[in-house]
Design a protein around this motif. Structure first.
Motif, PDB file in Angstrom:
ATOM      1  N   ALA A  56       0.682  -1.338  -0.105  1.00  0.00           N
ATOM      2  CA  ALA A  56       0.056   0.154   0.064  1.00  0.00           C
ATOM      3  C   ALA A  56       0.847   1.258  -0.100  1.00  0.00           C
ATOM      4  O   ALA A  56       0.541   1.941  -0.723  1.00  0.00           O
ATOM      5  N   LEU A  57       1.908   1.273   0.540  1.00  0.00           N
ATOM      6  CA  LEU A  57       3.014   2.481   0.804  1.00  0.00           C
ATOM      7  C   LEU A  57       3.549   2.460  -0.529  1.00  0.00           C
ATOM      8  O   LEU A  57       3.617   3.783  -0.982  1.00  0.00           O
ATOM      9  N   LEU A  58       3.924   1.560  -1.298  1.00  0.00           N
ATOM     10  CA  LEU A  58       4.654   1.796  -2.485  1.00  0.00           C
ATOM     11  C   LEU A  58       3.692   2.308  -3.750  1.00  0.00           C
ATOM     12  O   LEU A  58       4.338   2.877  -4.356  1.00  0.00           O
ATOM     13  N   LEU A  59       2.333   1.793  -3.613  1.00  0.00           N
ATOM     14  CA  LEU A  59       1.489   2.444  -4.833  1.00  0.00           C
ATOM     15  C   LEU A  59       1.606   3.883  -5.223  1.00  0.00           C
ATOM     16  O   LEU A  59       1.881   4.251  -6.213  1.00  0.00           O
ATOM     17  N   PRO A  60       1.371   4.742  -4.038  1.00  0.00           N
ATOM     18  CA  PRO A  60       1.230   6.079  -4.148  1.00  0.00           C
ATOM     19  C   PRO A  60       2.778   6.589  -4.716  1.00  0.00           C
ATOM     20  O   PRO A  60       2.867   7.475  -5.419  1.00  0.00           O
ATOM     21  N   ALA A 196     -10.818   1.604  -3.321  1.00  0.00           N
ATOM     22  CA  ALA A 196     -12.148   1.221  -2.698  1.00  0.00           C
ATOM     23  C   ALA A 196     -11.890  -0.068  -1.518  1.00  0.00           C
ATOM     24  O   ALA A 196     -12.613  -0.310  -0.816  1.00  0.00           O
ATOM     25  N   LEU A 197     -10.670  -0.610  -1.729  1.00  0.00           N
ATOM     26  CA  LEU A 197     -10.174  -1.724  -0.667  1.00  0.00           C
ATOM     27  C   LEU A 197      -9.559  -1.018   0.461  1.00  0.00           C
ATOM     28  O   LEU A 197      -9.178  -1.786   1.602  1.00  0.00           O
ATOM     29  N   GLY A 198      -9.502   0.307   0.547  1.00  0.00           N
ATOM     30  CA  GLY A 198      -9.267   1.151   1.953  1.00  0.00           C
ATOM     31  C   GLY A 198      -7.682   1.202   2.140  1.00  0.00           C
ATOM     32  O   GLY A 198      -7.190   1.147   3.172  1.00  0.00           O
ATOM     33  N   THR A 204      -0.435   6.302   5.148  1.00  0.00           N
ATOM     34  CA  THR A 204       0.262   5.805   3.933  1.00  0.00           C
ATOM     35  C   THR A 204       0.503   6.816   2.742  1.00  0.00           C
ATOM     36  O   THR A 204       1.700   7.032   2.482  1.00  0.00           O
ATOM     37  N   LEU A 205      -0.434   7.772   2.830  1.00  0.00           N
ATOM     38  CA  LEU A 205      -0.018   9.040   1.892  1.00  0.00           C
ATOM     39  C   LEU A 205       1.140   9.954   2.361  1.00  0.00           C
ATOM     40  O   LEU A 205       1.843  10.466   1.611  1.00  0.00           O
ATOM     41  N   ALA A 206       1.023  10.053   3.796  1.00  0.00           N
ATOM     42  CA  ALA A 206       2.081  10.914   4.500  1.00  0.00           C
ATOM     43  C   ALA A 206       3.482  10.120   4.375  1.00  0.00           C
ATOM     44  O   ALA A 206       4.410  11.121   4.050  1.00  0.00           O
ATOM     45  N   SER A 207       3.511   9.040   4.454  1.00  0.00           N
ATOM     46  CA  SER A 207       4.988   8.220   4.313  1.00  0.00           C
ATOM     47  C   SER A 207       5.229   8.231   3.009  1.00  0.00           C
ATOM     48  O   SER A 207       6.513   8.605   2.727  1.00  0.00           O
ATOM     49  N   ALA A 208       4.277   8.336   2.029  1.00  0.00           N
ATOM     50  CA  ALA A 208       4.887   8.387   0.504  1.00  0.00           C
ATOM     51  C   ALA A 208       5.372   9.674   0.267  1.00  0.00           C
ATOM     52  O   ALA A 208       6.234   9.899  -0.511  1.00  0.00           O
TER      53      ALA A 208
END
Length: 259
Positions: A56-60, A196-198, A204-208
């Motif tokens: 999840a972290l890597l996608l952004p 949609a899967l949360g 997550t966005l802040a870490s990215a």
């Protein structure tokens, strides 16, 4: 460090250092320096956080890198290849979304890894010196859909794309730009089902966002290196990278079933 820990996943120096290594390797790959480095991202991050959190972290971050790569390689892409691969890839993403709950990620990685290794053997041993193959609607439909599906369920869309595109023996810059454009669009389309899967929570966005400067530098560095490689070096290098990718995927799949 305490300030960063309050709003990101980076709770200590070790976690931050591991994230820096992972993002740097993925950035080199997104810049064009082979797909093997990209596959290291989630496993390395999984040393300090749960695998799903790592993905999840890597996608952004991948989306940030895609934007940089598209700008860096602007004008360098083959429209015919994209035309044959992208529509089927959208179908593959839909299939991945609908079957995510019943699809074994480990099995997908194993199959993709075996296909990648088989392709390398065929192209470097059995068909060494063969002339470039032309575009194919049926093969494009199959490999495009396969790339979209495996990208969604296992972040492993690189090998199916390479199986189709490497046979075309495009100019290295044209190949890289086409790959960049393909996966930028695929990753962008994946945002809606992932949201949609949360997966896109605030941390997550802040870490990215903290990783953004490194994402920029590493992606540009990968592009700078690949732009200086000629075809005689580029294709053996890409086959070597695909071999590493295939071996890594097979290892991931086998060990998951074993344990």
């Amino acid at each position: 460090m305490h300030l960063v820990a309050n709003f990101t996943f980076f709770q200590d120096t070790q976690t931050l250092l591991v994230a820096v290594i992972a993002v740097f390797l993925v950035g080199l790959s997104k810049g064009g320096l082979g797909g093997a480095f990209a596959l290291m991202g989630v496993p390395i991050l999984s040393l300090v956080m749960p695998p799903m959190q790592a993905a999840a972290l890597l996608l952004p971050i991948l989306l940030m890198m895609d934007g940089i790569s598209v700008w860096t390689w602007r004008g360098w892409f083959d429209r015919t290849t994209l035309w044959y691969l992208l529509p089927p890839a959208m179908v593959g993403i839909v299939i991945g979304t609908l079957t995510a709950a019943i699809t074994s990620e480990s099995f997908v990685r194993l199959i993709v890894g075996l296909l990648a290794l088989g392709f390398v053997v065929r192209m470097t041993v059995l068909r060494a010196g063969e002339q470039p193959r032309g575009q194919g609607r049926l093969s494009g439909a199959f490999w495009g859909a396969f790339a979209g599906f495996t990208s969604f369920v296992a972040h492993a869309g690189g090998p199916p794309f390479q199986v189709y595109a490497l046979q075309l023996k495009l100019d290295p810059r044209l190949y890289t730009g086409t790959s960049v454009m393909f996966f930028a669009i695929v990753n962008l389309v994946k945002v809606a089902p992932y949201a949609a899967l949360g997966h896109f929570e605030t941390k997550t966005l802040a870490s990215a966002a903290v990783m953004l400067p490194l994402a920029v530098v590493s992606t540009l560095l990968g592009a700078m290196i690949i732009k200086r490689i000629n075809a005689q070096v580029f294709y053996p290098f890409m086959y070597a990278m695909l071999t590493l990718v295939g071996a890594k995927l097979v290892w991931d799949g086998v060990t998951a079933f074993w344990y």
